[in-house]
Design an enzyme around this catalytic site. Sequence first.
Site, PDB file in Angstrom:
ATOM      1  N   LYS A   1      12.246  11.025   1.102  1.00  0.00           N
ATOM      2  CA  LYS A   1      11.637  12.338   1.140  1.00  0.00           C
ATOM      3  C   LYS A   1      12.033  13.067   2.418  1.00  0.00           C
ATOM      4  O   LYS A   1      12.503  12.412   3.331  1.00  0.00           O
ATOM      5  CB  LYS A   1      10.135  12.228   1.052  1.00  0.00           C
ATOM      6  CG  LYS A   1       9.539  11.393   2.187  1.00  0.00           C
ATOM      7  CD  LYS A   1       8.081  11.585   2.308  1.00  0.00           C
ATOM      8  CE  LYS A   1       7.810  12.379   3.556  1.00  0.00           C
ATOM      9  NZ  LYS A   1       6.458  12.259   4.035  1.00  0.00           N
TER      10      LYS A   1
ATOM     11  N   ASP B   1       9.003   6.895  -2.875  1.00  0.00           N
ATOM     12  CA  ASP B   1       7.694   7.244  -2.340  1.00  0.00           C
ATOM     13  C   ASP B   1       7.156   5.888  -1.906  1.00  0.00           C
ATOM     14  O   ASP B   1       6.807   5.058  -2.753  1.00  0.00           O
ATOM     15  CB  ASP B   1       6.793   7.865  -3.411  1.00  0.00           C
ATOM     16  CG  ASP B   1       5.435   8.240  -2.827  1.00  0.00           C
ATOM     17  OD1 ASP B   1       4.920   7.469  -1.985  1.00  0.00           O
ATOM     18  OD2 ASP B   1       4.885   9.287  -3.199  1.00  0.00           O
ATOM     19  N   HIS B   2       7.132   5.639  -0.616  1.00  0.00           N
ATOM     20  CA  HIS B   2       6.874   4.255  -0.190  1.00  0.00           C
ATOM     21  C   HIS B   2       5.471   3.774  -0.594  1.00  0.00           C
ATOM     22  O   HIS B   2       5.214   2.588  -0.640  1.00  0.00           O
ATOM     23  CB  HIS B   2       7.150   4.066   1.305  1.00  0.00           C
ATOM     24  CG  HIS B   2       6.111   4.635   2.210  1.00  0.00           C
ATOM     25  ND1 HIS B   2       6.055   5.970   2.539  1.00  0.00           N
ATOM     26  CD2 HIS B   2       5.083   4.058   2.872  1.00  0.00           C
ATOM     27  CE1 HIS B   2       5.043   6.174   3.344  1.00  0.00           C
ATOM     28  NE2 HIS B   2       4.433   5.025   3.586  1.00  0.00           N
TER      29      HIS B   2
ATOM     30  N   HIS C   1       2.443  11.157  -1.900  1.00  0.00           N
ATOM     31  CA  HIS C   1       1.556   9.992  -1.946  1.00  0.00           C
ATOM     32  C   HIS C   1       0.245  10.273  -2.690  1.00  0.00           C
ATOM     33  O   HIS C   1      -0.164   9.506  -3.549  1.00  0.00           O
ATOM     34  CB  HIS C   1       1.231   9.499  -0.534  1.00  0.00           C
ATOM     35  CG  HIS C   1       2.434   9.373   0.354  1.00  0.00           C
ATOM     36  ND1 HIS C   1       3.638   8.886  -0.096  1.00  0.00           N
ATOM     37  CD2 HIS C   1       2.630   9.660   1.669  1.00  0.00           C
ATOM     38  CE1 HIS C   1       4.514   8.879   0.905  1.00  0.00           C
ATOM     39  NE2 HIS C   1       3.926   9.350   1.984  1.00  0.00           N
TER      40      HIS C   1
HETATM   41  C1  BG6 Z   1       4.876   9.415   5.519  1.00  0.00           C
HETATM   42  C2  BG6 Z   1       4.530  10.678   6.240  1.00  0.00           C
HETATM   43  O1  BG6 Z   1       5.381   9.716   4.244  1.00  0.00           O
HETATM   44  O2  BG6 Z   1       3.727   8.599   5.386  1.00  0.00           O
HETATM   45  C3  BG6 Z   1       3.913  10.366   7.586  1.00  0.00           C
HETATM   46  O3  BG6 Z   1       5.702  11.461   6.424  1.00  0.00           O
HETATM   47  C4  BG6 Z   1       2.774   9.398   7.462  1.00  0.00           C
HETATM   48  O4  BG6 Z   1       3.495  11.569   8.233  1.00  0.00           O
HETATM   49  C5  BG6 Z   1       3.161   8.180   6.609  1.00  0.00           C
HETATM   50  O5  BG6 Z   1       2.396   8.973   8.750  1.00  0.00           O
HETATM   51  C6  BG6 Z   1       1.979   7.313   6.312  1.00  0.00           C
HETATM   52  O6  BG6 Z   1       2.400   6.133   5.677  1.00  0.00           O
HETATM   53  P1  BG6 Z   1       1.577   4.769   5.782  1.00  0.00           P
HETATM   54  O7  BG6 Z   1       2.336   3.803   4.961  1.00  0.00           O
HETATM   55  O8  BG6 Z   1       1.525   4.427   7.228  1.00  0.00           O
HETATM   56  O9  BG6 Z   1       0.208   5.071   5.258  1.00  0.00           O
END
Ligand code: BG6
Length: 481
Positions: free
Chosen positions: A148, A177-178, A240
């Site tokens: 993204k 989308d992790h 997300h």
């Molecule tokens: C990312 C955002 O996609 O997700 C970040 O760009 C955010 O701003 C992050 O900090 C949060 O991911 P996780 O896995 O730490 O909840």
Amino acid sequence: AQNKKALFIIFGGTGDLAYRKLYPALYKLYKKNYLNENFAVIGTARREWSDPYYQEVVYDSIQEIKKSDEDAKEFASHFRYQSHNVNDTENYISLLKLADELDEEYDLEGNRVFYLSVSPSFFGTVSSHLRAENLITENGFNRLIIEKPFGSDFVNSDVLNNDILESFSEEQIYRIDHYLGKEMIQMLLALRFGNPLFKKIWNKDFVSNIQVTLAEDMGVEERGAYYEQSGALRDMVQNHVLQIVSFLYMDEPKSNDSNAIRKVKVEALRDLKIINKDNINHNFVRGQYSSSKDNLDILDYVSEHEVDPDSTVETFVAGKIESTHENWKGVPLYIRTGKRMKAKKTQIDIVFKNDATTFFPAQEVKENVLSIHIGPDEGLSLQLNNKKIGHAFEIEPIHLTYQPSADAPEDYERLILSALTGDKTNFVHWDELAESWKYIDSIREAWTNADSPLYLYEANTNGPKEANELLENDNNYWIWN
Ligand code: BG6
């Protein structure tokens, strides 16, 4: 573990994501034998780095997880670096040469994973060069993983998508989308469809409201320039949050096949009630963090590095989402995400209707709540009412909890492995992306057209009070606060 053969070409190889997430994920796959002898990585980016320097960086990135020094060095020896200008044809020609050499050296059978961790403005250029300069092989698989942000609104992501489609088919494109790689997000499907108990009550007859919280205590850190273009709505809600929403609302898929799952997710997104200038201010709240009274080291958002001092970008969004689906009419789904909130907390709460009877008056019983803890701690908890131990007949809420004990694979590790095996279930299909952008665009336009306020909130709090009022107006309250 079945050993996979592949060459990874990572665009953005000097970047923060590669260092923090991709190299450690590859190392874990290597330790679990999904990757062993037969893999190689080419890192590429603008900077001039040598192979030894790059290998040193990779080696550093796995310090905390390495099994032994030798092992970490062996792993890093599979990495090569090429400095690269994405617009220069010559660069792709030398990249091809290096790719073919490594293919031969490590016996990779023409399998290639191209990983784009660069600005979306380069997605089209890079993919067309990969095609034109023949980096796409005939004999193996060729997959394009894209990080993204995938555009900044529907129109522009559509253009971006069409550019990529000139060189890669939808089948070959893996949009990351992790969150879809997180254990507890995947567990949602098991929970919803593996339990008759929940299946029967997952609807408006039993659910009072749903709450999705993606809170972070961090500020924007070094990403001010990016964040100024995105804000919380694009950074977290478009991807997300809406992915989670689609899992919560969707009908039961016909099978566990990725197409069947995608179909119901897309339908769920299509059913979202569109936001407009007349309903926006009742349904969405935007905020921006200011400094903290208790911690003088914390800056206002507008004083952060590379942030416009007059910025009106939102660092917090709370909203009430509604579905037009028959099963969900009248059930609000509240979402909330922000930087500089009280804590890092990703949680879903399903609040069931309080069905008190004459036996137990409503004030005595608490709602049943199913909480799904996505991170940083993972687990489930179910709030029930139970009799207080003792002679009197009184009730009190208790919590049944579950914490997964196994060492769950991390998001990136899981997603990279899925890309290697060609499983697209946990990647974002264009149809999902298109629907989610349309919904997000409706919010953004409504904010502009209604001239909606931007509320300041003090750092280390859970956002402006208007975010609480959103629920209080419906006689609800945030479960996590
Ligand atoms: C990312 C955002 O996609 O997700 C970040 O760009 C955010 O701003 C992050 O900090 C949060 O991911 P996780 O896995 O730490 O909840």
